[in-house]
Structure formats: structure tokens, C-alpha cells
Design a protein around this motif. Structure first.
Motif, PDB file in Angstrom:
ATOM      1  N   LYS A   1       3.429  26.322  25.223  1.00 41.28           N
ATOM      2  CA  LYS A   1       2.032  26.758  25.172  1.00 41.28           C
ATOM      3  C   LYS A   1       1.127  25.644  24.663  1.00 41.28           C
ATOM      4  N   CYS A   2       1.613  24.885  23.697  1.00 40.77           N
ATOM      5  CA  CYS A   2       0.823  23.784  23.148  1.00 40.77           C
ATOM      6  C   CYS A   2       0.612  22.700  24.203  1.00 40.77           C
ATOM      7  N   VAL A   3       1.669  22.407  24.949  1.00 36.33           N
ATOM      8  CA  VAL A   3       1.579  21.409  26.013  1.00 36.33           C
ATOM      9  C   VAL A   3       0.597  21.883  27.084  1.00 36.33           C
TER      10      VAL A   3
ATOM     11  N   GLU B   1      -2.872  20.073  28.387  1.00 41.78           N
ATOM     12  CA  GLU B   1      -3.160  19.749  29.787  1.00 41.78           C
ATOM     13  C   GLU B   1      -4.483  20.371  30.234  1.00 41.78           C
ATOM     14  N   ASN B   2      -4.727  21.610  29.815  1.00 37.39           N
ATOM     15  CA  ASN B   2      -5.986  22.277  30.166  1.00 37.39           C
ATOM     16  C   ASN B   2      -7.178  21.575  29.515  1.00 37.39           C
TER      17      ASN B   2
ATOM     18  N   ALA C   1      -7.939  18.512  31.554  1.00 36.96           N
ATOM     19  CA  ALA C   1      -8.613  18.899  32.796  1.00 36.96           C
ATOM     20  C   ALA C   1     -10.073  19.264  32.537  1.00 36.96           C
ATOM     21  N   ALA C   2     -10.330  19.957  31.437  1.00 32.73           N
ATOM     22  CA  ALA C   2     -11.695  20.367  31.099  1.00 32.73           C
ATOM     23  C   ALA C   2     -12.570  19.152  30.809  1.00 32.73           C
ATOM     24  N   VAL C   3     -12.033  18.190  30.090  1.00 38.03           N
ATOM     25  CA  VAL C   3     -12.781  16.975  29.764  1.00 38.03           C
ATOM     26  C   VAL C   3     -13.092  16.204  31.047  1.00 38.03           C
ATOM     27  N   ALA C   4     -12.107  16.091  31.927  1.00 48.11           N
ATOM     28  CA  ALA C   4     -12.315  15.379  33.190  1.00 48.11           C
ATOM     29  C   ALA C   4     -13.362  16.082  34.045  1.00 48.11           C
ATOM     30  N   ALA C   5     -13.282  17.414  34.124  1.00 46.91           N
ATOM     31  CA  ALA C   5     -14.226  18.184  34.934  1.00 46.91           C
ATOM     32  C   ALA C   5     -15.649  18.082  34.388  1.00 46.91           C
ATOM     33  N   ALA C   6     -15.764  18.008  33.061  1.00 45.80           N
ATOM     34  CA  ALA C   6     -17.088  17.932  32.432  1.00 45.80           C
ATOM     35  C   ALA C   6     -17.648  16.508  32.446  1.00 45.80           C
ATOM     36  N   GLY C   7     -16.784  15.545  32.756  1.00 45.77           N
ATOM     37  CA  GLY C   7     -17.228  14.157  32.768  1.00 45.77           C
ATOM     38  C   GLY C   7     -17.550  13.628  31.383  1.00 45.77           C
ATOM     39  N   LYS C   8     -16.907  14.194  30.376  1.00 47.36           N
ATOM     40  CA  LYS C   8     -17.170  13.794  28.988  1.00 47.36           C
ATOM     41  C   LYS C   8     -16.159  12.731  28.555  1.00 47.36           C
ATOM     42  N   ASP C   9     -16.522  12.018  27.525  1.00 45.28           N
ATOM     43  CA  ASP C   9     -15.633  11.040  26.924  1.00 45.28           C
ATOM     44  C   ASP C   9     -15.049  11.682  25.675  1.00 45.28           C
TER      45      ASP C   9
ATOM     46  N   THR D   1      -7.377  29.982  18.428  1.00 46.47           N
ATOM     47  CA  THR D   1      -6.024  29.992  17.866  1.00 46.47           C
ATOM     48  C   THR D   1      -5.183  31.037  18.586  1.00 46.47           C
ATOM     49  N   GLY D   2      -3.909  30.735  18.725  1.00 44.60           N
ATOM     50  CA  GLY D   2      -2.951  31.717  19.211  1.00 44.60           C
ATOM     51  C   GLY D   2      -2.961  32.008  20.697  1.00 44.60           C
ATOM     52  N   LYS D   3      -3.704  31.234  21.489  1.00 41.94           N
ATOM     53  CA  LYS D   3      -3.686  31.486  22.925  1.00 41.94           C
ATOM     54  C   LYS D   3      -3.942  30.201  23.701  1.00 41.94           C
ATOM     55  N   VAL D   4      -3.519  30.231  24.954  1.00 46.90           N
ATOM     56  CA  VAL D   4      -3.732  29.086  25.839  1.00 46.90           C
ATOM     57  C   VAL D   4      -4.995  29.351  26.644  1.00 46.90           C
ATOM     58  N   LEU D   5      -6.038  28.612  26.336  1.00 49.75           N
ATOM     59  CA  LEU D   5      -7.293  28.740  27.072  1.00 49.75           C
ATOM     60  C   LEU D   5      -7.178  28.007  28.402  1.00 49.75           C
ATOM     61  N   THR D   6      -7.876  28.504  29.413  1.00 45.67           N
ATOM     62  CA  THR D   6      -7.922  27.809  30.691  1.00 45.67           C
ATOM     63  C   THR D   6      -8.850  26.611  30.571  1.00 45.67           C
ATOM     64  N   ALA D   7      -8.771  25.728  31.546  1.00 46.36           N
ATOM     65  CA  ALA D   7      -9.661  24.560  31.552  1.00 46.36           C
ATOM     66  C   ALA D   7     -11.118  25.007  31.596  1.00 46.36           C
ATOM     67  N   GLU D   8     -11.392  26.089  32.336  1.00 54.39           N
ATOM     68  CA  GLU D   8     -12.762  26.603  32.428  1.00 54.39           C
ATOM     69  C   GLU D   8     -13.261  27.104  31.075  1.00 54.39           C
ATOM     70  N   GLU D   9     -12.397  27.823  30.349  1.00 54.52           N
ATOM     71  CA  GLU D   9     -12.777  28.328  29.020  1.00 54.52           C
ATOM     72  C   GLU D   9     -13.036  27.178  28.065  1.00 54.52           C
ATOM     73  N   ILE D  10     -12.192  26.156  28.122  1.00 53.65           N
ATOM     74  CA  ILE D  10     -12.373  25.002  27.245  1.00 53.65           C
ATOM     75  C   ILE D  10     -13.656  24.263  27.610  1.00 53.65           C
ATOM     76  N   GLY D  11     -13.932  24.171  28.898  1.00 50.62           N
ATOM     77  CA  GLY D  11     -15.151  23.523  29.365  1.00 50.62           C
ATOM     78  C   GLY D  11     -16.399  24.136  28.764  1.00 50.62           C
ATOM     79  N   LYS D  12     -16.395  25.457  28.603  1.00 53.73           N
ATOM     80  CA  LYS D  12     -17.540  26.140  27.999  1.00 53.73           C
ATOM     81  C   LYS D  12     -17.694  25.817  26.522  1.00 53.73           C
ATOM     82  N   LEU D  13     -16.579  25.481  25.870  1.00 52.58           N
ATOM     83  CA  LEU D  13     -16.594  25.191  24.433  1.00 52.58           C
ATOM     84  C   LEU D  13     -16.984  23.755  24.119  1.00 52.58           C
ATOM     85  N   ILE D  14     -16.811  22.877  25.100  1.00 57.64           N
ATOM     86  CA  ILE D  14     -17.133  21.466  24.837  1.00 57.64           C
ATOM     87  C   ILE D  14     -18.480  21.162  25.439  1.00 57.64           C
TER      88      ILE D  14
END
Length: 75
Positions: free
Chosen positions: A12-14, A18-19, A22-30, A62-75
Motif C-alpha cells: 500500500k505504501c509503494v 507511485e500515485n 503520477a499526481a505530481v507529473a500530471a500537475a506539472g509541479k516540481d 492516513t490509513g488509505k491509498v489515495l488515487t493520483a487524482e485525489e492527491i492532485g487535489k491536495l497538492i
């Protein structure tokens, strides 16, 4: 931006790492993605359930694997 993945290195951590990549790449962030596996360091964030996600020293999940889309909203 610094994104930290808190966990022992389990599947789950891995997946969360990875997600996050992917989120950082999709957002074009450094961003730097750091894996934190020391349980004392993880506990210092108040995280008792892994995997945990920390963005710029703020615990956002905490305690869950967020999708790349969910992480994208947080960054």
C-alpha cells in the motif's frame, strides 16, 4: 514542494508513492517525494495508521491509498 510517504514499505505504501509521482507529473509541479520508514519519525507526525501522506509537513491522509487524482487535489 516536499511530499512524504509514511510507511514500512508495504504494498500500500509503494502504491501511494507511485500515485503521488503520477499526481505530481500530471500537475506539472516540481516536488521531491521522500519515503519515511522509521516508525519513530512516522509517530512524530501523529500517524498511527499507514500509509500516510504528508505535503509540505502537513499530514493530509492516513490509513488509505489515495488515487493520483485525489492527491492532485491536495497538492
Amino acid at each position: 514542494m516536499i511530499i512524504k510517504i509514511l510507511g514500512s514499505g508495504c504494498k500500500k505504501c509503494v502504491a501511494l508513492g507511485e500515485n503521488a509521482k503520477a499526481a505530481v507529473a500530471a500537475a506539472g509541479k516540481d516536488a521531491e517525494i521522500v519515503k519515511v520508514t522509521d516508525f519513530a519519525d512516522i509517530a512524530a507526525y501523529g500517524v498511527m495508521s499507514t500509509p500516510g501522506l504528508v505535503v509540505d509537513e502537513k499530514v493530509v491522509s492516513t490509513g488509505k491509498v489515495l488515487t493520483a487524482e485525489e492527491i492532485g487535489k491536495l497538492i
